[in-house]
Enzyme design. Structure first.
Site, PDB file in Angstrom:
ATOM      1  N   ALA A 193       0.906  -1.156   0.000  1.00 35.08           N
ATOM      2  CA  ALA A 193       0.000   0.000   0.000  1.00 35.08           C
ATOM      3  C   ALA A 193       0.939   1.199   0.000  1.00 35.08           C
ATOM      4  O   ALA A 193       1.701   1.376   0.954  1.00 35.08           O
ATOM      5  CB  ALA A 193      -0.886  -0.004   1.229  1.00 35.08           C
ATOM      6  N   TYR A 236     -14.617   4.710  -2.056  1.00 34.08           N
ATOM      7  CA  TYR A 236     -13.752   3.529  -2.164  1.00 34.08           C
ATOM      8  C   TYR A 236     -14.040   2.723  -3.441  1.00 34.08           C
ATOM      9  O   TYR A 236     -13.368   2.919  -4.443  1.00 34.08           O
ATOM     10  CB  TYR A 236     -13.837   2.647  -0.891  1.00 34.08           C
ATOM     11  CG  TYR A 236     -12.613   1.753  -0.819  1.00 34.08           C
ATOM     12  CD1 TYR A 236     -11.538   2.067   0.000  1.00 34.08           C
ATOM     13  CD2 TYR A 236     -12.480   0.629  -1.652  1.00 34.08           C
ATOM     14  CE1 TYR A 236     -10.375   1.292   0.000  1.00 34.08           C
ATOM     15  CE2 TYR A 236     -11.335  -0.142  -1.664  1.00 34.08           C
ATOM     16  CZ  TYR A 236     -10.291   0.183  -0.826  1.00 34.08           C
ATOM     17  OH  TYR A 236      -9.146  -0.577  -0.845  1.00 34.08           O
ATOM     18  N   LYS A 268      -8.300  -1.275  -7.747  1.00 34.19           N
ATOM     19  CA  LYS A 268      -8.603  -2.652  -7.329  1.00 34.19           C
ATOM     20  C   LYS A 268      -9.200  -3.461  -8.489  1.00 34.19           C
ATOM     21  O   LYS A 268      -8.966  -4.651  -8.604  1.00 34.19           O
ATOM     22  CB  LYS A 268      -9.531  -2.665  -6.108  1.00 34.19           C
ATOM     23  CG  LYS A 268      -8.889  -2.101  -4.833  1.00 34.19           C
ATOM     24  CD  LYS A 268      -7.673  -2.890  -4.375  1.00 34.19           C
ATOM     25  CE  LYS A 268      -7.098  -2.398  -3.073  1.00 34.19           C
ATOM     26  NZ  LYS A 268      -5.788  -3.014  -2.759  1.00 34.19           N
ATOM     27  N   VAL A 303      -7.895  -0.992  10.945  1.00 33.58           N
ATOM     28  CA  VAL A 303      -7.060   0.178  11.176  1.00 33.58           C
ATOM     29  C   VAL A 303      -5.630  -0.176  10.778  1.00 33.58           C
ATOM     30  O   VAL A 303      -4.995  -1.025  11.410  1.00 33.58           O
ATOM     31  CB  VAL A 303      -7.079   0.578  12.669  1.00 33.58           C
ATOM     32  CG1 VAL A 303      -6.282   1.845  12.889  1.00 33.58           C
ATOM     33  CG2 VAL A 303      -8.499   0.724  13.170  1.00 33.58           C
ATOM     34  N   THR A 304      -5.156   0.431   9.695  1.00 30.51           N
ATOM     35  CA  THR A 304      -3.741   0.303   9.332  1.00 30.51           C
ATOM     36  C   THR A 304      -3.278   1.705   8.952  1.00 30.51           C
ATOM     37  O   THR A 304      -4.086   2.634   8.860  1.00 30.51           O
ATOM     38  CB  THR A 304      -3.506  -0.644   8.135  1.00 30.51           C
ATOM     39  OG1 THR A 304      -4.120  -0.088   6.979  1.00 30.51           O
ATOM     40  CG2 THR A 304      -4.039  -2.048   8.377  1.00 30.51           C
TER      41      THR A 304
HETATM   42  P1  NAD Z   1       0.084  -1.009   5.318  1.00 28.55           P
HETATM   43  O1  NAD Z   1       0.306   0.425   5.061  1.00 28.55           O
HETATM   44  O2  NAD Z   1      -0.055  -1.478   6.724  1.00 28.55           O
HETATM   45  O3  NAD Z   1       1.305  -1.871   4.671  1.00 28.55           O
HETATM   46  C1  NAD Z   1       1.905  -1.540   3.457  1.00 28.55           C
HETATM   47  C2  NAD Z   1       3.196  -2.330   3.258  1.00 28.55           C
HETATM   48  O4  NAD Z   1       3.735  -1.934   1.988  1.00 28.55           O
HETATM   49  C3  NAD Z   1       4.299  -2.041   4.298  1.00 28.55           C
HETATM   50  O5  NAD Z   1       5.008  -3.241   4.565  1.00 28.55           O
HETATM   51  C4  NAD Z   1       5.241  -1.071   3.557  1.00 28.55           C
HETATM   52  O6  NAD Z   1       6.607  -1.122   3.974  1.00 28.55           O
HETATM   53  C5  NAD Z   1       5.114  -1.620   2.151  1.00 28.55           C
HETATM   54  N1  NAD Z   1       5.496  -0.671   1.115  1.00 28.55           N
HETATM   55  C6  NAD Z   1       4.904   0.507   0.769  1.00 28.55           C
HETATM   56  N2  NAD Z   1       5.552   1.067  -0.282  1.00 28.55           N
HETATM   57  C7  NAD Z   1       6.556   0.212  -0.608  1.00 28.55           C
HETATM   58  C8  NAD Z   1       7.566   0.217  -1.598  1.00 28.55           C
HETATM   59  N3  NAD Z   1       7.679   1.202  -2.512  1.00 28.55           N
HETATM   60  N4  NAD Z   1       8.459  -0.797  -1.624  1.00 28.55           N
HETATM   61  C9  NAD Z   1       8.403  -1.819  -0.714  1.00 28.55           C
HETATM   62  N5  NAD Z   1       7.441  -1.895   0.235  1.00 28.55           N
HETATM   63  C10 NAD Z   1       6.540  -0.889   0.285  1.00 28.55           C
HETATM   64  O7  NAD Z   1      -1.144  -1.414   4.417  1.00 28.55           O
HETATM   65  P2  NAD Z   1      -2.337  -2.484   4.555  1.00 28.55           P
HETATM   66  O8  NAD Z   1      -3.551  -1.777   5.012  1.00 28.55           O
HETATM   67  O9  NAD Z   1      -1.894  -3.724   5.236  1.00 28.55           O
HETATM   68  O10 NAD Z   1      -2.599  -2.797   3.009  1.00 28.55           O
HETATM   69  C11 NAD Z   1      -2.070  -3.901   2.322  1.00 28.55           C
HETATM   70  C12 NAD Z   1      -3.041  -4.319   1.242  1.00 28.55           C
HETATM   71  O11 NAD Z   1      -4.258  -4.739   1.856  1.00 28.55           O
HETATM   72  C13 NAD Z   1      -3.422  -3.196   0.272  1.00 28.55           C
HETATM   73  O12 NAD Z   1      -3.579  -3.741  -1.022  1.00 28.55           O
HETATM   74  C14 NAD Z   1      -4.763  -2.731   0.797  1.00 28.55           C
HETATM   75  O13 NAD Z   1      -5.562  -2.114  -0.181  1.00 28.55           O
HETATM   76  C15 NAD Z   1      -5.358  -4.070   1.237  1.00 28.55           C
HETATM   77  N6  NAD Z   1      -6.488  -3.985   2.181  1.00 28.55           N
HETATM   78  C16 NAD Z   1      -6.435  -3.186   3.289  1.00 28.55           C
HETATM   79  C17 NAD Z   1      -7.553  -3.107   4.109  1.00 28.55           C
HETATM   80  C18 NAD Z   1      -7.555  -2.236   5.340  1.00 28.55           C
HETATM   81  O14 NAD Z   1      -8.618  -1.963   5.877  1.00 28.55           O
HETATM   82  N7  NAD Z   1      -6.422  -1.808   5.808  1.00 28.55           N
HETATM   83  C19 NAD Z   1      -8.716  -3.857   3.827  1.00 28.55           C
HETATM   84  C20 NAD Z   1      -8.709  -4.692   2.723  1.00 28.55           C
HETATM   85  C21 NAD Z   1      -7.595  -4.738   1.892  1.00 28.55           C
END
Ligand code: NAD
Length: 395
Positions: free
Chosen positions: A139, A234, A243, A273-274
């Site tokens: 992300a 979204y 997506k 929550v992230t």
């Molecule tokens: P997050 O911000 O917690 O984690 C993102 C990760 O990506 C981290 O490990 C970060 O170091 C890495 N990253 C970012 N840019 C980078 C780069 N250029 N090179 C290497 N690593 C890089 O995010 P998250 O919420 O866990 O999201 C992860 C996935 O899950 C995304 O596709 C998001 O859309 C999806 N998702 C999230 C939720 C939610 O509610 N948080 C719900 C459903 C799906």
């Protein structure tokens, strides 16, 4: 250094090494309390340092006994600055993996670049030969295209018309109305370039060309759909377009992997929550309501519970349950009719005065600070701690 939380909007600019370690340990303990999973043995997690990627790495290692390589983009501590939370998480993970006798190595750098892909492939060739599972959990706010050098920025905006709804400042509980202007065509294009599937396809193509994918290798990327309430910002907005692209990429990747019997999946996960989700307007208020309802019904989950279900009850179960579009659904509890009816009912009544009773904003806040290692029991935040922490197997 004595480390306290310092927030700027929806980000926290400090992180606590001991708190992050405890957070990682809690997730490991959760996985260890569950039945072991007959799963993959060599797992690459791209985006492994926080959120869903961190939970994936923990589940693979401590649930399946897998060797893991994690790729992420984090910063170590510098003069007067703490490291980022993801840095401390990876240091803690590696320490625990080592104690458990599990192989784990980490690569810190831009996963969108050719250089990091090559470095990862070299490591797999040298140490493993082949990889069984690739979790793609990036992300990011921007991406530099590895071939053209163009820098893309992602935005979270509606498409077509402005969108007005309630949102909350989760720090002080103030509920207000926010209007987000629609994205331009170029903003949509750029968001798709960052959060769509082009880079995922590039990763899998590079791994396949290098001959490091095991027979039957699988890859998973995460998506979100959510209720009507958040669709404008979204599902039907810029991020939703990205997506859609990610889903199309999963089909391309499955074709690419046909000859080795491999497959790509999209897993639609729960809103949590992230660091990424706190940046989306309206979503923190929705999550605060959702958490209250799901906790009351006893069906609340965090990243680690979701990931355990992904591995144990979906990917490595006897039969893989998919929806009509061929996706894995871990948002099944969130999207239950009784849950969503209750969210919709409370949405119209929630305001600054009743936010603390109507929603679980307290839980939201706690989860937010926990992401950075704050508010964990048993840690004395007034005590000096060493902010300079090494990641033992950083390549
Ligand atoms: P997050 O911000 O917690 O984690 C993102 C990760 O990506 C981290 O490990 C970060 O170091 C890495 N990253 C970012 N840019 C980078 C780069 N250029 N090179 C290497 N690593 C890089 O995010 P998250 O919420 O866990 O999201 C992860 C996935 O899950 C995304 O596709 C998001 O859309 C999806 N998702 C999230 C939720 C939610 O509610 N948080 C719900 C459903 C799906």
């Amino acid at each position: 250094m004595i480390i306290k939380p310092k927030t700027r909007g929806f980000i926290c600019t400090t992180a606590h090494p001991e708190g992050c370690r405890q957070n990682v340990k809690e997730q490991i303990n959760y996985i260890k309390s569950k039945e072991p999973i007959k799963g993959p043995k060599k797992v690459l997690v791209i985006g492994s340092s926080t959120g869903y990627g961190l939970a994936s790495r923990i589940t693979a290692a401590f649930g399946c006994g897998a060797d893991t390589i994690g790729v992420f983009f984090e910063k170590p501590a510098e003069e007067k600055r703490t490291a980022t939370a993801g840095w401390y998480n990876m240091a803690a993970f590696e320490e625990e993996a080592k104690k458990a006798g599990l192989y784990s190595k980490s690569i810190n750098g831009d996963a969108f670049s050719d250089e990091i892909k090559e470095k990862t492939i070299e490591l797999i060739k040298k140490d493993w030969g082949k990889v069984d599972l690739i979790i793609y959990s990036l992300a990011a706010p921007r991406r530099t295209h590895p071939k053209t050098g163009e820098v893309f920025n992602s935005v979270i905006k509606p498409i077509g018309q402005p969108y007005t709804n309630k949102t909350v400042n989760f720090h002080n509980g103030e509920v207000s109305e926010i209007t987000v202007d629609p994205a331009t065509e170029d903003e949509i294009r750029q968001t798709v370039a960052v959060m769509g599937g082009e880079d995922w396809e590039m990763w899998i193509e590079a791994l396949k060309t290098a001959g490091v994918l095991a027979e039957g290798a699988i890859t998973v990327a995460f998506s979100y759909i959510g209720p009507e309430l958040t669709h404008a910002v979204y599902k039907n907005g810029t991020i939703g377009k990205a997506k859609e692209h990610l889903e199309a990429s999963s089909k391309n990747i499955t074709k690419l992997l046909k000859d080795i019997g491999g497959k790509a999946y999209i897993s639609v996960n729960k809103a949590l929550v992230t660091q990424s989700s706190s940046a989306i307007p309206v979503v923190p208020l929705y999550i605060s309501l959702l958490f209250k309802i799901m906790k009351e019904k006893g069906i609340h989950e965090g990243c680690i519970e979701q990931l355990y279900r992904l591995f144990a009850e979906r990917l490595y179960a006897d039969t893989l349950l998919l929806d009509e579009e061929g996706r894995i659904r871990l948002d099944d509890f969130e999207m239950r009719e009784d849950v969503q009816n209750e969210v919709a009912r409370l949405w119209s009544t929630v305001n600054t005065e009743n936010i603390e009773e109507t929603t679980d904003i307290k839980g939201y806040r706690e989860d937010f600070f926990k992401l950075f290692g704050f508010g964990l029991p048993g840690i004395n935040y007034d005590e000096e701690c060493n902010e300079k922490v090494d990641i033992p197997s950083l390549i």
